[in-house]
Motif scaffolding. Structure first.
Motif, PDB file in Angstrom:
ATOM      1  N   GLY A 157       0.786  -1.231   0.000  1.00 26.68           N
ATOM      2  CA  GLY A 157       0.000   0.000   0.000  1.00 26.68           C
ATOM      3  C   GLY A 157       0.815   1.276   0.000  1.00 26.68           C
ATOM      4  O   GLY A 157       0.274   2.363   0.268  1.00 26.68           O
TER       5      GLY A 157
ATOM      6  N   SER B  79      -0.349  -3.143   5.664  1.00 26.48           N
ATOM      7  CA  SER B  79      -0.630  -2.050   4.739  1.00 26.48           C
ATOM      8  C   SER B  79      -0.405  -0.686   5.379  1.00 26.48           C
ATOM      9  O   SER B  79      -0.765  -0.464   6.537  1.00 26.48           O
ATOM     10  CB  SER B  79      -2.077  -2.141   4.246  1.00 26.48           C
ATOM     11  OG  SER B  79      -2.384  -1.046   3.393  1.00 26.48           O
TER      12      SER B  79
ATOM     13  N   GLU C  10      -1.527   1.930   3.562  1.00 30.33           N
ATOM     14  CA  GLU C  10      -2.499   2.712   2.796  1.00 30.33           C
ATOM     15  C   GLU C  10      -3.220   3.696   3.720  1.00 30.33           C
ATOM     16  O   GLU C  10      -3.703   3.332   4.798  1.00 30.33           O
ATOM     17  CB  GLU C  10      -3.524   1.797   2.138  1.00 30.33           C
ATOM     18  CG  GLU C  10      -4.579   2.535   1.326  1.00 30.33           C
ATOM     19  CD  GLU C  10      -5.567   1.586   0.648  1.00 30.33           C
ATOM     20  OE1 GLU C  10      -6.638   2.056   0.227  1.00 30.33           O
ATOM     21  OE2 GLU C  10      -5.260   0.384   0.550  1.00 30.33           O
TER      22      GLU C  10
END
Length: 205
Positions: free
Chosen positions: A113, A149, A151
């Motif tokens: 991510g 991740s 993100e």
């Protein structure tokens, strides 16, 4: 999940320091298979094969099927002794994996991510607080790595264990806190500028 790797081995008739030294002179690595309420089994494995497996990474978190004269045993490395100077493998302890058993494994972290992290887009960098995580895992289903991740993370924010989707049957060894795995930190230039700005503000007060 980590692929089970086949590994040929030979039984060792003699044990002790002298026998171990003799095995190493023949480019073999002495080892022992223990656990599952069975007698320990002394074996030796070709040095070049062990070095190859170590160099490919994740040696201690892979499941192996050791073949000794046709007798196959699923194992997990529990201890790897290296020469203090040359780093040549000197001895290995393998744990027998009983069906349905749970083991503790250091599972590597893979960060994903990055392209969707506002902090990285602003010049921040990833700080790896943990390169691997200690997990209770099923002995017959050990994950090769855990995806974490970043993100949506901005500078100063972190991905913690609570945000990670662990494979079925896997639980963290640490349960008393929501520990950080990776974080997004400001680049050194930005940190220096912020520190200088704070110093000027304090001086003007």
């Amino acid at each position: 999940m980590a692929q089970i790797v086949s590994l040929k081995a030979e039984a060792r008739d003699r044990v002790g320091k002298g026998a171990s030294r003799a095995a190493r002179r023949e480019n073999m690595v002495p080892a022992v298979i223990y656990g599952d309420k069975k007698e320990p089994e002394s074996i030796q494995v070709a040095l070049n094969e062990i070095v190859r497996l170590i160099n490919r990474g994740g040696f201690m978190s892979h499941t192996y099927e050791i073949d000794v004269n046709g007798k196959k045993t699923k194992v997990l490395p529990r201890d790897l002794q290296l020469h203090p100077v040359s780093d040549v493998p000197m001895h290995i302890d393998f744990l027998r994996l009983a069906k349905g058993a749970t083991v503790v494994v250091h599972v590597p972290v893979h960060v994903i991510g990055e392209e969707k992290s506002p902090g990285l887009k602003r010049g921040g960098t990833i700080n790896h607080n943990r390169h691997d995580i200690d997990l209770h895992v099923p002995a017959d289903n050990i994950p090769e790595f855990i995806e974490v991740s970043v993100e949506g993370l901005d500078i100063g924010e972190a991905a913690k264990i609570s945000s990670v989707k662990l494979p079925k049957g896997c639980t963290p060894v640490i349960t008393d806190r929501d520990f950080t795995i990776v974080s997004i930190v400001a680049p050194s230039g930005m940190r220096s500028a912020e520190a200088a700005a704070e110093s000027e503000e304090e001086a003007s007060e």
